[in-house]
Write a protein that holds these residues in place. Structure first.
Motif, PDB file in Angstrom:
ATOM      1  N   MET A   1       0.853  -1.169   0.000  1.00  0.00           N
ATOM      2  CA  MET A   1       0.000   0.000   0.000  1.00  0.00           C
ATOM      3  C   MET A   1       0.905   1.241   0.000  1.00  0.00           C
ATOM      4  SD  MET A   1      -2.962   1.032   2.789  1.00  0.00           S
ATOM      5  CE  MET A   1      -3.659  -0.590   2.721  1.00  0.00           C
ATOM      6  N   ALA A   5      -2.309   6.203   0.974  1.00  0.00           N
ATOM      7  CA  ALA A   5      -3.411   5.299   1.309  1.00  0.00           C
ATOM      8  C   ALA A   5      -3.216   4.686   2.696  1.00  0.00           C
ATOM      9  CB  ALA A   5      -3.536   4.208   0.256  1.00  0.00           C
ATOM     10  N   PHE A   6      -1.992   4.310   3.005  1.00  0.00           N
ATOM     11  CA  PHE A   6      -1.665   3.710   4.302  1.00  0.00           C
ATOM     12  C   PHE A   6      -2.000   4.673   5.439  1.00  0.00           C
ATOM     13  CE2 PHE A   6       1.556   3.158   7.666  1.00  0.00           C
ATOM     14  CZ  PHE A   6       1.350   1.829   8.003  1.00  0.00           C
ATOM     15  N   ALA A   8      -3.938   7.331   5.323  1.00  0.00           N
ATOM     16  CA  ALA A   8      -5.376   7.638   5.326  1.00  0.00           C
ATOM     17  C   ALA A   8      -6.152   6.543   6.051  1.00  0.00           C
ATOM     18  CB  ALA A   8      -5.880   7.812   3.906  1.00  0.00           C
ATOM     19  N   GLU A   9      -5.758   5.289   5.832  1.00  0.00           N
ATOM     20  CA  GLU A   9      -6.422   4.170   6.503  1.00  0.00           C
ATOM     21  C   GLU A   9      -6.213   4.236   8.013  1.00  0.00           C
ATOM     22  OE1 GLU A   9      -5.629  -0.519   6.509  1.00  0.00           O
ATOM     23  OE2 GLU A   9      -6.173   0.283   4.544  1.00  0.00           O
ATOM     24  N   LEU A  10      -4.987   4.532   8.437  1.00  0.00           N
ATOM     25  CA  LEU A  10      -4.716   4.644   9.870  1.00  0.00           C
ATOM     26  C   LEU A  10      -5.463   5.829  10.468  1.00  0.00           C
ATOM     27  CD1 LEU A  10      -0.897   3.813  10.126  1.00  0.00           C
ATOM     28  CD2 LEU A  10      -2.857   2.317  10.571  1.00  0.00           C
ATOM     29  N   ARG A  12      -8.320   7.108   9.480  1.00  0.00           N
ATOM     30  CA  ARG A  12      -9.729   6.715   9.625  1.00  0.00           C
ATOM     31  C   ARG A  12      -9.925   5.810  10.844  1.00  0.00           C
ATOM     32  NH1 ARG A  12      -9.478   6.469   4.106  1.00  0.00           N
ATOM     33  NH2 ARG A  12      -9.005   4.250   4.087  1.00  0.00           N
ATOM     34  N   ALA A  13      -9.007   4.884  11.041  1.00  0.00           N
ATOM     35  CA  ALA A  13      -9.116   3.949  12.164  1.00  0.00           C
ATOM     36  C   ALA A  13      -9.023   4.684  13.497  1.00  0.00           C
ATOM     37  CB  ALA A  13      -8.035   2.878  12.067  1.00  0.00           C
TER      38      ALA A  13
END
Length: 195
Positions: A1, A5-6, A8-10, A12-13
């Motif tokens: 990733m 993106a990496f 952004a995912e963290l 959001r979490a």
């Protein structure tokens, strides 16, 4: 990733963790927050205090690592063998229980609402660190593992492990909440069936 993106995912979490704590746990009475669902199980506040103890260690290490990581363009975030092992061990869907070190175990503590306040502050700080990481080289070995400081993790995998660890224990806190509320629920009235 890739890095964007990496991160952004963290992000959001972490925002989801904050929302869940604020909507699901913060409204509970202090007695409910401190009640252990079983003798050797952690209360809601003990779960959050455990995470606070890790955040007290890791957030400053993340900040230091970001200074030392140097800048980088968009790269694929990679995991080391050790990082993958840690992730497999602490992923929230891994049903296997893991032991913690005694100094990270808050079991038996009577804690106050300041635990929630501190947890939320740590998450806000983590969000700032993730924002700062957008131009950092996340593949550098830069973050010493808390219990074995000679071992270092890549910055990206250390961020991921921290967030997964928080998700795992927030699920535990939600289970503690559900168990406590079930124990406190009034018994259902008996219905007499005429013969």
């Amino acid at each position: 990733m890739n890095t964007t993106a990496f991160l952004a995912e963290l992000d959001r979490a972490v925002r989801q963790l904050l929302t869940t704590v604020q909507t699901e746990l913060e409204p509970l009475e202090l007695a409910q927050l401190n009640q252990q669902p079983a003798p050797k199980s952690w209360s809601v506040l003990e779960c959050l205090e455990h995470l606070n103890r890790y955040s007290r260690y890791y957030n400053p290490r993340f900040a230091q690592a970001l200074v030392q990581a140097g800048t980088s363009g968009e790269v694929e975030v990679r995991y080391s063998w050790v990082g993958r092992k840690f992730i497999d061990m602490i992923t929230p869907n891994n049903p296997k229980k893991a032991n913690t070190f005694s100094y990270m175990n808050p079991s038996g503590s009577q804690l106050g609402r300041e635990v929630i306040t501190e947890f939320c502050a740590h998450q806000q700080q983590l969000l700032q660190l993730l924002a700062q990481a957008c131009h950092a080289d996340l593949n550098r070995n830069a973050v010493p593992v808390e219990f074995l400081r000679l071992l270092k993790l890549r910055l990206g995998e250390a961020f991921a492990i921290q967030v997964l660890h928080e998700q795992r224990h927030l699920q535990q806190a939600l289970r503690a909440k559900a168990a406590v509320q079930t124990q406190a629920a009034p018994p259902l009235p008996l219905q007499v069936i005429a013969a």
